[in-house]
Design a protein around this motif. Structure first.
Motif, PDB file in Angstrom:
ATOM      1  N   LEU A   1      14.018   2.362   1.806  1.00  0.00           N
ATOM      2  CA  LEU A   1      14.184   2.402   3.264  1.00  0.00           C
ATOM      3  C   LEU A   1      12.882   2.039   3.972  1.00  0.00           C
ATOM      4  O   LEU A   1      12.890   1.312   4.969  1.00  0.00           O
ATOM      5  CB  LEU A   1      14.645   3.803   3.700  1.00  0.00           C
ATOM      6  N   ALA A   2      11.759   2.537   3.443  1.00  0.00           N
ATOM      7  CA  ALA A   2      10.469   2.280   4.087  1.00  0.00           C
ATOM      8  C   ALA A   2      10.093   0.795   4.012  1.00  0.00           C
ATOM      9  O   ALA A   2       9.707   0.195   5.027  1.00  0.00           O
ATOM     10  CB  ALA A   2       9.387   3.141   3.433  1.00  0.00           C
TER      11      ALA A   2
ATOM     12  N   TRP B   1      12.056  -1.550  13.723  1.00  0.00           N
ATOM     13  CA  TRP B   1      11.847  -0.759  12.506  1.00  0.00           C
ATOM     14  C   TRP B   1      13.181  -0.289  11.925  1.00  0.00           C
ATOM     15  O   TRP B   1      13.320  -0.122  10.734  1.00  0.00           O
ATOM     16  CB  TRP B   1      10.984   0.476  12.805  1.00  0.00           C
ATOM     17  N   TRP B   2      14.144  -0.059  12.815  1.00  0.00           N
ATOM     18  CA  TRP B   2      15.418   0.487  12.338  1.00  0.00           C
ATOM     19  C   TRP B   2      16.552  -0.051  13.198  1.00  0.00           C
ATOM     20  O   TRP B   2      16.411  -0.116  14.430  1.00  0.00           O
ATOM     21  CB  TRP B   2      15.414   2.017  12.407  1.00  0.00           C
TER      22      TRP B   2
ATOM     23  N   VAL C   1      12.670  -2.033  -6.091  1.00  0.00           N
ATOM     24  CA  VAL C   1      12.699  -0.601  -5.774  1.00  0.00           C
ATOM     25  C   VAL C   1      14.145  -0.167  -5.497  1.00  0.00           C
ATOM     26  O   VAL C   1      14.594   0.894  -5.945  1.00  0.00           O
ATOM     27  CB  VAL C   1      11.765  -0.314  -4.565  1.00  0.00           C
ATOM     28  N   ALA C   2      14.889  -1.013  -4.783  1.00  0.00           N
ATOM     29  CA  ALA C   2      16.293  -0.701  -4.484  1.00  0.00           C
ATOM     30  C   ALA C   2      17.142  -0.687  -5.757  1.00  0.00           C
ATOM     31  O   ALA C   2      18.011   0.178  -5.932  1.00  0.00           O
ATOM     32  CB  ALA C   2      16.846  -1.711  -3.484  1.00  0.00           C
TER      33      ALA C   2
ATOM     34  N   SER D   1       0.842  -1.204   0.000  1.00  0.00           N
ATOM     35  CA  SER D   1       0.000   0.000   0.000  1.00  0.00           C
ATOM     36  C   SER D   1       0.872   1.247   0.000  1.00  0.00           C
ATOM     37  O   SER D   1       0.606   2.195  -0.749  1.00  0.00           O
ATOM     38  CB  SER D   1      -0.904   0.031   1.237  1.00  0.00           C
ATOM     39  N   LEU D   2       1.897   1.228   0.830  1.00  0.00           N
ATOM     40  CA  LEU D   2       2.785   2.387   0.931  1.00  0.00           C
ATOM     41  C   LEU D   2       3.417   2.718  -0.430  1.00  0.00           C
ATOM     42  O   LEU D   2       3.376   3.864  -0.889  1.00  0.00           O
ATOM     43  CB  LEU D   2       3.879   2.121   1.965  1.00  0.00           C
ATOM     44  N   VAL D   3       3.973   1.703  -1.074  1.00  0.00           N
ATOM     45  CA  VAL D   3       4.657   1.926  -2.361  1.00  0.00           C
ATOM     46  C   VAL D   3       3.668   2.420  -3.412  1.00  0.00           C
ATOM     47  O   VAL D   3       3.940   3.404  -4.129  1.00  0.00           O
ATOM     48  CB  VAL D   3       5.363   0.633  -2.829  1.00  0.00           C
TER      49      VAL D   3
END
Lengths: 48, 283
Positions: free
Chosen positions: B128-129, B142-143, B83-84, A16-18
């Protein structure tokens, strides 16, 4: 079962985010292009 | 073929030119027939990718599981890795275009570099997300200040700096030259990001696909490769439009500069350049 449901929530969140971010970026690009493009003389729009 | 752009709404009306219609909804925009075909192919590709990645491909478990045994969460990888890859490609294009600008001094290379950097920043943020979401599931956080994550965050900061630099300099030639150098410096981080999992001890897994020995196979490998093709299409579509947008912005800057010079010349020739002359003497 709980682990699988939890995994699916992470998967749904990522997809969803992408999709939302890319859609927003596409819309912004198109709208900005149309707004700025109106100030450009037609003979300078090489792609038309 | 040459729509009247003097009135904004008229340009978008279907009757403004014979070719206006389904393919030319707004002749003032950055779209062309070719870019719309590419957009349509990309949309179909995204729909097919979602089907393959979320429905057709199996979870990473059972007899044919990868060494990581990710279960359903392996589907995040079909998104995260492409994506990367696009983010690396975008910054490669920025650096290569910057180098070409320094060599040829052609405006087109600078515009291409700028367009690719913008798209690259968006894809780096998404990398990153999605990685963070994966990390929360796989590592419970998360990180973490892992080498791969930290160098990727540095990459994002470097290219945000590149974009800030472009906005800070008004002279197009100085901006293009400095941005080209900044793009080349920023790209130096890309190989560091790539090899960070080999150079330092890292939580992040090593490459899923090496040249001859992928750690996944079958439909999972297909979903990953298909994702790469689809996101390359998305990158191509965005690049077409962002490049044209950069071109439009450059022409708008020129027009603004020309107008300012003409205004100053008119002021000079009419003899009202002095502030004193403009206040009392003019009346």
């Amino acid at each position: 079962m709980i682990v699988a449901a939890s995994a699916w929530s992470f998967v749904a969140g990522a997809y969803s985010l992408v999709l939302v971010v890319l859609l927003a970026y596409v819309v912004r690009t198109v709208v900005l292009g149309r707004r700025l493009g109106r100030n450009l003389p037609p003979e300078k729009r090489r792609w038309m | 073929m040459t729509p009247d752009t003097s009135t904004p709404r008229q340009a978008g009306s279907p009757a403004s030119s014979p070719s206006a219609g389904r393919w030319r909804l707004d002749p003032a925009g950055t779209a062309s027939v070719g870019s719309r075909v590419l957009g349509l192919v990309t949309l179909v590709g995204i729909a097919a990718f979602l089907l393959v990645a979320l429905v057709a491909s199996p979870p990473d478990s059972g007899r044919d599981a990868s060494i990581n045994q990710m279960g359903e969460a392996v589907r995040i990888m079909y998104l995260h890795v492409p994506v990367a890859i696009v983010c690396f490609l975008a910054f490669f294009v920025t650096a290569a275009s910057g180098a070409m600008y320094l060599w040829r001094k052609s405006e087109g290379w600078d515009l291409l570099a700028a367009a690719s950097a913008e798209v690259g920043v968006v894809f780096t943020a998404l990398t990153l997300a999605t990685g963070s979401i994966w990390g929360r599931f796989a590592w419970g956080a998360w990180w973490v200040w892992d080498a791969r994550l930290t160098t990727t965050a540095l990459l994002l900061i470097l290219f945000l700096g590149y974009l800030a630099l472009r906005r800070a300099i008004t002279d197009p030639v100085a901006r293009a030259k400095r941005a080209a150098i900044a793009g080349l410096i920023g790209f130096a981080d890309v190989p560091i990001v790539h090899y960070s999992v080999d150079w330092w001890r890292s939580l992040h897994q090593k490459a899923t696909i090496t040249r001859f020995n992928p750690t996944i196979d079958g439909l999972k490998l297909f979903a990953l490769m298909f994702g790469m093709v689809v996101f390359l299409l998305v990158y191509a579509w965005l690049m077409v439009h962002r490049f044209r947008l950069q071109y439009v912005q450059a022409r708008a800057e020129e027009r603004g500069l020309d107008a300012a010079i003409a205004e100053r010349r008119a002021e000079g020739s009419s003899g009202v350049a002095s502030p004193l002359a403009g206040t009392g003497a003019a009346r």
